[in-house]
Design a protein around this motif. Structure first.
Motif, PDB file in Angstrom:
ATOM      1  N   LEU A  24       0.869  -1.177   0.000  1.00 31.86           N
ATOM      2  CA  LEU A  24       0.000   0.000   0.000  1.00 31.86           C
ATOM      3  C   LEU A  24       0.903   1.223   0.000  1.00 31.86           C
ATOM      4  O   LEU A  24       1.923   1.246   0.698  1.00 31.86           O
ATOM      5  N   GLU A  25       0.533   2.240  -0.775  1.00 30.32           N
ATOM      6  CA  GLU A  25       1.325   3.466  -0.833  1.00 30.32           C
ATOM      7  C   GLU A  25       0.460   4.690  -0.578  1.00 30.32           C
ATOM      8  O   GLU A  25      -0.652   4.789  -1.099  1.00 30.32           O
ATOM      9  N   ILE A  26       0.996   5.585   0.225  1.00 32.19           N
ATOM     10  CA  ILE A  26       0.376   6.883   0.474  1.00 32.19           C
ATOM     11  C   ILE A  26       1.411   7.924   0.056  1.00 32.19           C
ATOM     12  O   ILE A  26       2.463   8.030   0.674  1.00 32.19           O
ATOM     13  N   LYS A  27       1.112   8.677  -1.006  1.00 31.80           N
ATOM     14  CA  LYS A  27       2.144   9.543  -1.576  1.00 31.80           C
ATOM     15  C   LYS A  27       1.572  10.896  -1.978  1.00 31.80           C
ATOM     16  O   LYS A  27       0.469  10.987  -2.513  1.00 31.80           O
ATOM     17  N   HIS A  28       2.366  11.925  -1.714  1.00 30.30           N
ATOM     18  CA  HIS A  28       2.017  13.260  -2.194  1.00 30.30           C
ATOM     19  C   HIS A  28       2.055  13.250  -3.713  1.00 30.30           C
ATOM     20  O   HIS A  28       3.009  12.760  -4.331  1.00 30.30           O
ATOM     21  N   LYS A  29       1.026  13.770  -4.330  1.00 30.92           N
ATOM     22  CA  LYS A  29       0.881  13.689  -5.774  1.00 30.92           C
ATOM     23  C   LYS A  29       2.005  14.388  -6.540  1.00 30.92           C
ATOM     24  O   LYS A  29       2.295  14.034  -7.687  1.00 30.92           O
ATOM     25  N   GLU A  30       2.646  15.367  -5.924  1.00 29.99           N
ATOM     26  CA  GLU A  30       3.703  16.109  -6.601  1.00 29.99           C
ATOM     27  C   GLU A  30       5.094  15.564  -6.289  1.00 29.99           C
ATOM     28  O   GLU A  30       6.086  16.034  -6.856  1.00 29.99           O
ATOM     29  N   TYR A  31       5.177  14.582  -5.411  1.00 28.14           N
ATOM     30  CA  TYR A  31       6.478  14.071  -4.973  1.00 28.14           C
ATOM     31  C   TYR A  31       7.008  13.046  -5.966  1.00 28.14           C
ATOM     32  O   TYR A  31       6.274  12.169  -6.420  1.00 28.14           O
ATOM     33  N   ARG A  32       8.293  13.136  -6.286  1.00 28.81           N
ATOM     34  CA  ARG A  32       8.903  12.234  -7.275  1.00 28.81           C
ATOM     35  C   ARG A  32      10.096  11.470  -6.714  1.00 28.81           C
ATOM     36  O   ARG A  32      10.764  10.746  -7.441  1.00 28.81           O
ATOM     37  N   GLY A  33      10.381  11.615  -5.436  1.00 21.14           N
ATOM     38  CA  GLY A  33      11.535  10.953  -4.845  1.00 21.14           C
ATOM     39  C   GLY A  33      11.225   9.562  -4.311  1.00 21.14           C
ATOM     40  O   GLY A  33      10.133   9.027  -4.487  1.00 21.14           O
ATOM     41  N   GLU A  34      12.196   8.971  -3.644  1.00 20.16           N
ATOM     42  CA  GLU A  34      12.031   7.661  -3.021  1.00 20.16           C
ATOM     43  C   GLU A  34      11.150   7.779  -1.782  1.00 20.16           C
ATOM     44  O   GLU A  34      10.970   8.862  -1.225  1.00 20.16           O
ATOM     45  N   SER A  35      10.641   6.651  -1.340  1.00 16.74           N
ATOM     46  CA  SER A  35       9.819   6.658  -0.133  1.00 16.74           C
ATOM     47  C   SER A  35      10.682   7.031   1.074  1.00 16.74           C
ATOM     48  O   SER A  35      11.847   6.636   1.177  1.00 16.74           O
ATOM     49  N   ASP A  36      10.101   7.816   1.969  1.00 19.11           N
ATOM     50  CA  ASP A  36      10.837   8.235   3.157  1.00 19.11           C
ATOM     51  C   ASP A  36      10.264   7.646   4.446  1.00 19.11           C
ATOM     52  O   ASP A  36      10.783   7.883   5.530  1.00 19.11           O
ATOM     53  N   LEU A  37       9.192   6.840   4.332  1.00 21.42           N
ATOM     54  CA  LEU A  37       8.603   6.199   5.508  1.00 21.42           C
ATOM     55  C   LEU A  37       8.114   4.807   5.124  1.00 21.42           C
ATOM     56  O   LEU A  37       7.421   4.642   4.124  1.00 21.42           O
ATOM     57  N   THR A  38       8.496   3.811   5.925  1.00 21.74           N
ATOM     58  CA  THR A  38       8.009   2.448   5.764  1.00 21.74           C
ATOM     59  C   THR A  38       7.207   2.077   7.004  1.00 21.74           C
ATOM     60  O   THR A  38       7.736   2.107   8.120  1.00 21.74           O
ATOM     61  N   VAL A  39       5.937   1.759   6.808  1.00 19.35           N
ATOM     62  CA  VAL A  39       5.044   1.431   7.914  1.00 19.35           C
ATOM     63  C   VAL A  39       4.771  -0.075   7.897  1.00 19.35           C
ATOM     64  O   VAL A  39       4.432  -0.636   6.846  1.00 19.35           O
ATOM     65  N   VAL A  40       4.929  -0.723   9.049  1.00 23.19           N
ATOM     66  CA  VAL A  40       4.681  -2.165   9.139  1.00 23.19           C
ATOM     67  C   VAL A  40       3.510  -2.400  10.088  1.00 23.19           C
ATOM     68  O   VAL A  40       3.589  -2.072  11.276  1.00 23.19           O
ATOM     69  N   MET A  41       2.427  -2.967   9.545  1.00 20.39           N
ATOM     70  CA  MET A  41       1.236  -3.263  10.342  1.00 20.39           C
ATOM     71  C   MET A  41       0.931  -4.766  10.318  1.00 20.39           C
ATOM     72  O   MET A  41       1.721  -5.551   9.795  1.00 20.39           O
ATOM     73  N   MET A  42      -0.209  -5.146  10.876  1.00 18.00           N
ATOM     74  CA  MET A  42      -0.521  -6.569  11.063  1.00 18.00           C
ATOM     75  C   MET A  42      -0.919  -7.251   9.753  1.00 18.00           C
ATOM     76  O   MET A  42      -0.253  -8.168   9.284  1.00 18.00           O
ATOM     77  N   ASN A  43      -2.015  -6.802   9.168  1.00 21.55           N
ATOM     78  CA  ASN A  43      -2.492  -7.350   7.901  1.00 21.55           C
ATOM     79  C   ASN A  43      -3.382  -6.299   7.234  1.00 21.55           C
ATOM     80  O   ASN A  43      -3.734  -5.303   7.875  1.00 21.55           O
ATOM     81  N   PRO A  44      -3.735  -6.479   5.972  1.00 20.01           N
ATOM     82  CA  PRO A  44      -4.478  -5.418   5.262  1.00 20.01           C
ATOM     83  C   PRO A  44      -5.939  -5.257   5.666  1.00 20.01           C
ATOM     84  O   PRO A  44      -6.635  -4.416   5.096  1.00 20.01           O
ATOM     85  N   GLY A  45      -6.430  -6.057   6.602  1.00 22.49           N
ATOM     86  CA  GLY A  45      -7.825  -5.939   7.008  1.00 22.49           C
ATOM     87  C   GLY A  45      -8.757  -6.224   5.849  1.00 22.49           C
ATOM     88  O   GLY A  45      -8.577  -7.178   5.089  1.00 22.49           O
ATOM     89  N   SER A  46      -9.742  -5.377   5.661  1.00 20.81           N
ATOM     90  CA  SER A  46     -10.715  -5.559   4.584  1.00 20.81           C
ATOM     91  C   SER A  46     -10.432  -4.637   3.398  1.00 20.81           C
ATOM     92  O   SER A  46     -11.329  -4.278   2.648  1.00 20.81           O
ATOM     93  N   SER A  47      -9.189  -4.262   3.233  1.00 20.20           N
ATOM     94  CA  SER A  47      -8.781  -3.375   2.144  1.00 20.20           C
ATOM     95  C   SER A  47      -9.251  -3.903   0.791  1.00 20.20           C
ATOM     96  O   SER A  47      -9.205  -5.107   0.527  1.00 20.20           O
ATOM     97  N   LYS A  48      -9.700  -2.986  -0.057  1.00 21.13           N
ATOM     98  CA  LYS A  48     -10.155  -3.391  -1.384  1.00 21.13           C
ATOM     99  C   LYS A  48      -9.920  -2.273  -2.383  1.00 21.13           C
ATOM    100  O   LYS A  48      -9.777  -1.104  -2.015  1.00 21.13           O
ATOM    101  N   PRO A  49      -9.875  -2.615  -3.678  1.00 16.00           N
ATOM    102  CA  PRO A  49      -9.654  -1.583  -4.703  1.00 16.00           C
ATOM    103  C   PRO A  49     -10.844  -0.644  -4.802  1.00 16.00           C
ATOM    104  O   PRO A  49     -11.986  -1.009  -4.495  1.00 16.00           O
TER     105      PRO A  49
END
Length: 207
Positions: A24-49
């Protein structure tokens, strides 16, 4: 709105028995660099497209597609906003999509016991190594249930192996379970606010 300038995308995959989300990615729409934060959680839950009927198509699988942000992702988004992170990559101890923690824990002790559902397993190491920026900061928030300890030990081993023992790691540890890190979305709004405040303070005081 809070996420007007941000996009939320994820990569899903399936097998004959379960549905999964690898990234899963959360990114500023204008940002073009590498990721600066890696978040580790349990599982994706009920995530869906987003706006996709999974029962009628599989074309969205194995590529990044938009997702509906959920309350947990908004918590991460607030951390990003306060601490000036532009691009968070979210991974999980387990890729399996299951919105019930009780159901998920049962799976851990049955047909998921071989850990092939975890990005931190030996067979999936390439998905972790090729995806995570070694320069990013880690935020652990997978919860505090001891039923996760085998997976958390695996995650800690893999992160140390791939990214070094001195990697910058943030998270609120449980006092009685040293492998447990509090989840971003505790039960009450007061505790949710406190989690954000405590994480922000921790990051700003230790950069």
């Amino acid at each position: 709105m809070l996420d007007t300038n941000f996009e939320y995308k994820a990569l899903f995959y399936n097998d004959d028995k379960y549905k999964y989300r690898r990234y899963l990615e959360i990114k500023h729409k204008e940002y073009r660099g590498e990721s600066d934060l890696t978040v580790v959680m349990m599982n994706p839950g009920s995530s869906k497209p987003k706006d996709i009927d999974e029962t009628n198509t599989s074309e969205f699988l194995n590529k990044f597609v938009e997702v509906h942000p959920d309350p947990t992702q908004y918590q991460i988004r607030k951390i990003m906003d306060a601490c000036k992170y532009n691009y968070a990559k979210v991974i999980n101890l387990s890729d399996i999509r299951d919105g019930s923690s009780t159901s998920f824990y049962k799976k851990l002790h049955s047909d998921l016991s071989l850990q092939n559902h975890s990005i931190f397993s030996d067979s999936n190491e390439i998905y972790l190594k090729d995806y995570i920026s070694p320069k990013s900061t880690f935020l652990f928030c997978w919860g505090v249930n001891k039923k996760l300890n085998s997976l958390t030990n695996l995650a800690l081993f893999r992160i140390k192996k791939l990214f070094g023992e001195n990697k910058k790691i943030y998270g609120l540890k449980h006092s009685k379970n040293q492998l447990g890190y509090y989840h971003p979305l505790p039960r009450t709004s007061e505790l949710q606010k406190k989690w954000i405040e405590d994480i922000i303070t921790q990051i700003k005081n230790n950069r």
